[in-house]
Each structure stands twice: as C-alpha cells, then as structure tokens.
Design a protein around this motif. Structure first.
Motif, PDB file in Angstrom:
ATOM      1  N   ARG A   7       0.960  -1.183   0.018  1.00  0.00           N
ATOM      2  CA  ARG A   7      -0.019   0.012  -0.141  1.00  0.00           C
ATOM      3  C   ARG A   7       0.803   1.261   0.019  1.00  0.00           C
ATOM      4  NH1 ARG A   7      -5.316   0.515   1.399  1.00  0.00           N
ATOM      5  NH2 ARG A   7      -4.920   2.217   2.742  1.00  0.00           N
ATOM      6  N   ARG A   8       0.622   2.169  -0.659  1.00  0.00           N
ATOM      7  CA  ARG A   8       1.032   3.530  -0.888  1.00  0.00           C
ATOM      8  C   ARG A   8       1.021   4.313   0.735  1.00  0.00           C
ATOM      9  NH1 ARG A   8      -0.020   5.458  -7.050  1.00  0.00           N
ATOM     10  NH2 ARG A   8       1.477   4.207  -7.996  1.00  0.00           N
ATOM     11  N   LEU A   9       1.800   4.993   0.851  1.00  0.00           N
ATOM     12  CA  LEU A   9       1.901   5.813   2.342  1.00  0.00           C
ATOM     13  C   LEU A   9       2.323   7.053   2.299  1.00  0.00           C
ATOM     14  CD1 LEU A   9       1.779   5.105   5.364  1.00  0.00           C
ATOM     15  CD2 LEU A   9       4.238   4.581   4.959  1.00  0.00           C
ATOM     16  N   VAL A  10       1.794   7.982   2.781  1.00  0.00           N
ATOM     17  CA  VAL A  10       2.183   9.520   2.879  1.00  0.00           C
ATOM     18  C   VAL A  10       1.953   9.862   4.224  1.00  0.00           C
ATOM     19  CG1 VAL A  10      -0.087  10.238   1.916  1.00  0.00           C
ATOM     20  CG2 VAL A  10       1.972  11.722   1.728  1.00  0.00           C
ATOM     21  N   GLY A  11       2.755  10.762   4.514  1.00  0.00           N
ATOM     22  CA  GLY A  11       2.537  11.246   6.038  1.00  0.00           C
ATOM     23  C   GLY A  11       3.549  12.533   6.494  1.00  0.00           C
ATOM     24  N   VAL A  12       3.320  13.146   7.469  1.00  0.00           N
ATOM     25  CA  VAL A  12       3.949  14.477   7.817  1.00  0.00           C
ATOM     26  C   VAL A  12       4.313  14.427   9.039  1.00  0.00           C
ATOM     27  CG1 VAL A  12       1.696  15.686   8.344  1.00  0.00           C
ATOM     28  CG2 VAL A  12       3.836  17.061   7.677  1.00  0.00           C
ATOM     29  N   SER A  13       5.450  14.859   9.177  1.00  0.00           N
ATOM     30  CA  SER A  13       5.879  15.253  10.712  1.00  0.00           C
ATOM     31  C   SER A  13       6.050  16.828  10.930  1.00  0.00           C
ATOM     32  CB  SER A  13       7.592  15.019  11.027  1.00  0.00           C
ATOM     33  OG  SER A  13       7.925  15.519  12.272  1.00  0.00           O
ATOM     34  N   THR A  14       5.499  17.468  11.987  1.00  0.00           N
ATOM     35  CA  THR A  14       5.339  18.729  12.408  1.00  0.00           C
ATOM     36  C   THR A  14       6.525  19.340  13.066  1.00  0.00           C
ATOM     37  OG1 THR A  14       4.201  18.516  14.594  1.00  0.00           O
ATOM     38  CG2 THR A  14       3.069  18.498  12.405  1.00  0.00           C
ATOM     39  N   LYS A  15       7.467  18.311  13.305  1.00  0.00           N
ATOM     40  CA  LYS A  15       8.646  18.603  14.102  1.00  0.00           C
ATOM     41  C   LYS A  15       8.263  19.454  15.399  1.00  0.00           C
ATOM     42  CE  LYS A  15      11.694  18.041  10.156  1.00  0.00           C
ATOM     43  NZ  LYS A  15      12.944  18.440   9.494  1.00  0.00           N
ATOM     44  N   MET A  16       8.939  20.680  15.670  1.00  0.00           N
ATOM     45  CA  MET A  16       8.682  21.532  16.478  1.00  0.00           C
ATOM     46  C   MET A  16       8.075  22.818  16.041  1.00  0.00           C
ATOM     47  SD  MET A  16      10.968  21.964  20.065  1.00  0.00           S
ATOM     48  CE  MET A  16      11.634  23.415  19.675  1.00  0.00           C
ATOM     49  N   TYR A  17       7.396  22.798  14.906  1.00  0.00           N
ATOM     50  CA  TYR A  17       7.148  24.043  14.517  1.00  0.00           C
ATOM     51  C   TYR A  17       5.817  24.698  14.947  1.00  0.00           C
ATOM     52  CZ  TYR A  17      10.781  23.612  10.485  1.00  0.00           C
ATOM     53  OH  TYR A  17      11.854  23.810  10.058  1.00  0.00           O
ATOM     54  N   PHE A  18       4.825  23.739  15.343  1.00  0.00           N
ATOM     55  CA  PHE A  18       3.364  24.366  15.634  1.00  0.00           C
ATOM     56  C   PHE A  18       3.518  24.466  17.031  1.00  0.00           C
ATOM     57  CE2 PHE A  18       1.279  21.855  11.961  1.00  0.00           C
ATOM     58  CZ  PHE A  18       1.896  22.449  10.997  1.00  0.00           C
ATOM     59  N   SER A  19       2.272  25.254  17.375  1.00  0.00           N
ATOM     60  CA  SER A  19       1.905  25.439  18.848  1.00  0.00           C
ATOM     61  C   SER A  19       0.818  24.473  18.901  1.00  0.00           C
ATOM     62  CB  SER A  19       1.127  26.812  18.990  1.00  0.00           C
ATOM     63  OG  SER A  19       0.102  27.002  17.959  1.00  0.00           O
TER      64      SER A  19
END
Length: 253
Positions: A7-19
């Motif tokens: 299965r294809r897969l996509v994701g994101v890390s917000t690291k330490m950017y967001f409140s």
C-alpha cells in the motif's frame, strides 16, 4: 506466489514548528479536506506525527478517521529510571501507531547512532507499533556510495526487529533536508531500488515500505513511484491543502 502489492503511504512530521492550538487546527483542516473524497483512504495510508505534548489529543481527533498518528521518537526500554525519555509501551497504550526514529537531526544534534535507531525500532515493534526509520547519506555523490552508507543503517535495523514486523524506511538524503529542491528523481529511484534489493530487505517476511523525504512535496511522487511507496513530508505539508493535494496525487498516480 507473488507478494501482495504494498500500500502506498504518505505522512507529515510537524517537528517543533506548531503551537498546540495550531496542531489542533491543522488536524481539523486536514479532516475537512479528506472528507471531500469519501474513499481516498481506501487507496493509501496517511499519517501525522505531531509533537509529544499534542500527541494524545491528535490521536483523539483522528480516532474515527483511519489516519494514523505517530510519535517523533521513543526510548528503547519500556519502563525504568529514564528521566525525560518516552516509553514505547505508553505510546502504544495511548494509541500511537508509528514511531519515527533515527532522523538526521537526532543523529546530528543528539549524537544518535545506527545502534540507537535499531534498539528503538525493536522496542517500537515489540509494542505493536511500526518503526519508521530515517536513513540517508550525509553528502551528495555517487549512487553506490549512497547505497553503501544506507546499507549499514538498514542492516542494523533489520537485525534488531522481528522478521515478521512491518518496517517503514524513510530515505532522506541528509544533504537534501531543508533544501530548496529535493534530490533528483533518477538518483532517488536508483538508490531506493538498490536499498529494496538488499538481502536484509528482500528476505524479510514482514512488509518493508520505502518513502522519500527531504524537501518532498506536491508534484514529486509521479517521478519517484517506480522506486518508492510514498513520501514523508515536512514543511511543504504544513499547509493542510498542500498535504491533501499530495495525498491525492499519490493515491491516483
């Protein structure tokens, strides 16, 4: 018998950017975009990796969505006198599904090694989570040199995790992280195909999916799809609309 398609897969890390407020808003906005297409999550897996403070609230937000929630790191022991570390057992208990490990920033800033990533991957797997292990060469050069550097990182992980455990490898050339442009498509496809052909990957019973990260964003997957199963996104997906655009591209490519 041929292996079932990955299965294809996509994701994101917000690291330490967001409140914390921005993380909640981001998850809500992404859910709104995904609701436009009733069956898009039938076609691929999507994940979000927020910071630790907001992790449980994001898990609750996404509970009925089929979007997976991940953590940006964890320790290699389940419990004990390890002040400041995060237990993989507790992550699993609260509903975490993926654990990101071995990112270049953790290697550079905190001195983490291949052995650290492997031990943490084993801990994630034994607690029923999927280790997402970041691999990549430090400097731009020849394909064979890149594969050789990645091979040591991959072999350490595969030797530590159970043979039947699912593993995600995020190929992120260190020199491409934060760059204006991703690594060249031909280069990425060649490196990831060679990584997939390694004995320690080929002979596993468990599923091994490979993502590309490193200045990844919309418009990229079509050029990489013969080498990778999806993308691991950073700042280009911090806009929920761009993230949704990329999800759609990967689902339909």
């Amino acid at each position: 018998m041929a292996s079932p398609p990955r299965r294809r897969l996509v994701g994101v890390s917000t690291k330490m950017y967001f409140s914390a407020a921005r993380t909640k808003q981001y998850a809500d906005e992404l859910l709104t975009h995904i609701s436009k297409s009733s069956n898009i999550l039938d076609q691929l897996d999507v994940f979000i990796i927020p910071d630790f403070v907001t992790l449980t609230s994001v898990i609750a937000q996404l509970e009925n969505s089929r979007i997976l929630t991940g953590a940006q790191d964890s320790f290699y022991e389940d419990k004990g006198a390890y002040t400041g570390e995060v237990s993989p057992a507790v992550l699993a208990e609260v509903g975490c599904r993926i654990v990101e490990l071995g990112h270049a920033e953790r290697r550079r800033i905190f001195g983490e090694t291949d052995d650290d990533a492997a031990r943490k991957a084993a801990a994630a797997a034994r607690n029923g989570m999927i280790p997402l292990v970041c691999i990549g060469e430090r400097t731009q050069g020849e394909i064979a040199v890149a594969v050789n550097e990645c091979q040591a990182q991959v072999e350490a992980v595969m030797a530590a995790v159970p043979d039947e455990a699912e593993v995600i490898l995020a190929y992120e050339p260190v020199w491409a992280i934060g760059a204006a442009q991703p690594a060249g498509a031909d280069y990425v496809v060649a490196v990831t195909k060679d990584i997939r052909s390694l004995d320690c990957v080929q002979k596993r019973r468990g599923t091994t999916r490979i993502l590309y990260g490193g200045s990844a964003g919309p418009g990229l997957f079509e050029n990489l799809k013969t080498g990778v199963d999806g993308l691991f996104l950073g700042r280009f997906a911090h806009d929920p609309a761009q993230f949704y655009q990329t999800i759609t591209e990967i689902a339909t490519a």
